[in-house]
Every structure is written in C-alpha cells, then in structure tokens.
Design a protein around this motif. Structure first.
Motif, mmCIF file in Angstrom:
data_model
loop_
_atom_site.group_PDB
_atom_site.id
_atom_site.type_symbol
_atom_site.label_atom_id
_atom_site.label_comp_id
_atom_site.label_asym_id
_atom_site.label_seq_id
_atom_site.Cartn_x
_atom_site.Cartn_y
_atom_site.Cartn_z
ATOM 1 N N LYS A 133 -7.706 7.649 1.862
ATOM 2 C CA LYS A 133 -7.548 8.198 2.752
ATOM 3 C C LYS A 133 -7.603 8.434 4.405
ATOM 4 O O LYS A 133 -7.051 9.803 5.273
ATOM 5 N N VAL A 134 -8.196 7.212 4.951
ATOM 6 C CA VAL A 134 -8.537 7.026 6.198
ATOM 7 C C VAL A 134 -7.568 7.726 7.375
ATOM 8 O O VAL A 134 -6.456 6.879 7.317
ATOM 9 N N PRO A 135 -7.424 8.590 8.037
ATOM 10 C CA PRO A 135 -6.530 8.388 8.493
ATOM 11 C C PRO A 135 -5.973 7.335 10.453
ATOM 12 O O PRO A 135 -7.202 6.754 10.239
ATOM 13 N N PHE A 136 -5.484 7.517 10.705
ATOM 14 C CA PHE A 136 -4.821 6.119 11.740
ATOM 15 C C PHE A 136 -6.083 7.169 13.240
ATOM 16 O O PHE A 136 -6.125 8.258 13.429
ATOM 17 N N GLY A 158 12.239 4.376 6.237
ATOM 18 C CA GLY A 158 11.648 3.394 6.074
ATOM 19 C C GLY A 158 11.096 1.914 7.628
ATOM 20 O O GLY A 158 10.390 2.222 7.463
ATOM 21 N N GLU A 159 12.452 2.028 7.949
ATOM 22 C CA GLU A 159 12.271 1.353 9.259
ATOM 23 C C GLU A 159 12.179 2.193 10.255
ATOM 24 O O GLU A 159 11.028 1.129 11.091
ATOM 25 N N THR A 160 11.882 3.547 10.549
ATOM 26 C CA THR A 160 10.751 4.265 11.237
ATOM 27 C C THR A 160 9.607 3.728 10.502
ATOM 28 O O THR A 160 8.631 4.184 12.077
ATOM 29 N N ILE A 161 8.683 4.446 9.494
ATOM 30 C CA ILE A 161 7.712 3.847 9.098
ATOM 31 C C ILE A 161 7.458 2.635 9.870
ATOM 32 O O ILE A 161 5.967 1.943 9.890
ATOM 33 N N ASP A 162 8.094 1.586 9.522
ATOM 34 C CA ASP A 162 7.188 -0.319 10.125
ATOM 35 C C ASP A 162 7.417 -0.516 11.122
ATOM 36 O O ASP A 162 7.066 -1.078 11.486
ATOM 37 N N ALA A 163 8.735 0.566 12.240
ATOM 38 C CA ALA A 163 8.036 0.278 13.434
ATOM 39 C C ALA A 163 7.194 1.007 14.120
ATOM 40 O O ALA A 163 6.645 0.158 15.038
ATOM 41 N N VAL A 164 6.538 2.215 13.570
ATOM 42 C CA VAL A 164 5.413 2.369 14.261
ATOM 43 C C VAL A 164 4.144 2.702 13.738
ATOM 44 O O VAL A 164 3.110 2.346 14.418
ATOM 45 N N VAL A 165 4.169 2.171 12.185
ATOM 46 C CA VAL A 165 2.723 1.991 11.970
ATOM 47 C C VAL A 165 2.397 0.470 11.566
ATOM 48 O O VAL A 165 2.761 -0.178 11.955
ATOM 49 N N PRO A 166 1.008 0.481 12.633
ATOM 50 C CA PRO A 166 0.239 -0.984 12.906
ATOM 51 C C PRO A 166 -0.071 -1.457 11.818
ATOM 52 O O PRO A 166 -0.772 -1.391 10.858
ATOM 53 N N ALA A 167 1.182 -3.066 11.513
ATOM 54 C CA ALA A 167 0.196 -3.998 10.350
ATOM 55 C C ALA A 167 -1.348 -4.136 10.002
ATOM 56 O O ALA A 167 -2.226 -3.683 10.596
#
Length: 86
Positions: free
Chosen positions: A17-20, A77-86
């Motif tokens: 659960k380490v945050p970004f 889902g599209e939003t999370i895929d777009a903003v969360v680093p891979a």
C-alpha cells in the motif's frame, strides 16, 4: 463501497500500500482526465499521511442504470490507465 459510494485508492504497490510520490499529483491528473472523458469524480490527496496518497471517490445517483455503471467503470479504467505510471 457502501450504497453506490465507492472509493479507490491509487497505490504504487498493492501489497504494501505504498503511495505514489505526491509530486505526481495523480488525483489531480485523474480529475482532469476523467472530466475530458465526460465523467466527474471526486479526487483526494494526502490521504495516507497528510501529504502522500491519492484516491478517487465515485458517487453515482441511485437511479443509475446498469449501462451507465458499465460506462463509469470503462471510463474510470481508461482514466486510471492514462494517469498511473506503468
């Protein structure tokens, strides 16, 4: 979630659960991205320790249809895929 309220925490590591890093401002980026897709979300930051942590709150109306819920899930889902680093 409770009722139709749903909170989603964005974390760098699901196990620990380490945050970004707060400098990424993922909650703010998610708000802008979702809005561009036609969806409003309630973003929040600093939820892990007052400085770090990102979350998204969804609060659709009680009369939401199954098709609208599917759209919300898809857009989120599209939003999370777009903003969360891979």
């Amino acid at each position: 979630g409770r009722g139709l309220l749903q909170a989603i925490e964005l974390v760098a590591d699901r196990e620990t659960k380490v945050p970004f890093d707060p400098s990424l401002k993922l909650h703010e980026r998610a708000k802008k991205d979702a809005f561009a897709r036609g969806m409003l979300i309630y973003p929040g930051g600093g939820t892990a320790d007052g400085r770090s942590g990102d979350h998204i709150l969804l609060a659709p109306p009680y009369n939401v249809t199954d098709q609208e819920l599917e759209t919300i899930v898809s857009l989120l889902g599209e939003t999370i895929d777009a903003v969360v680093p891979a």
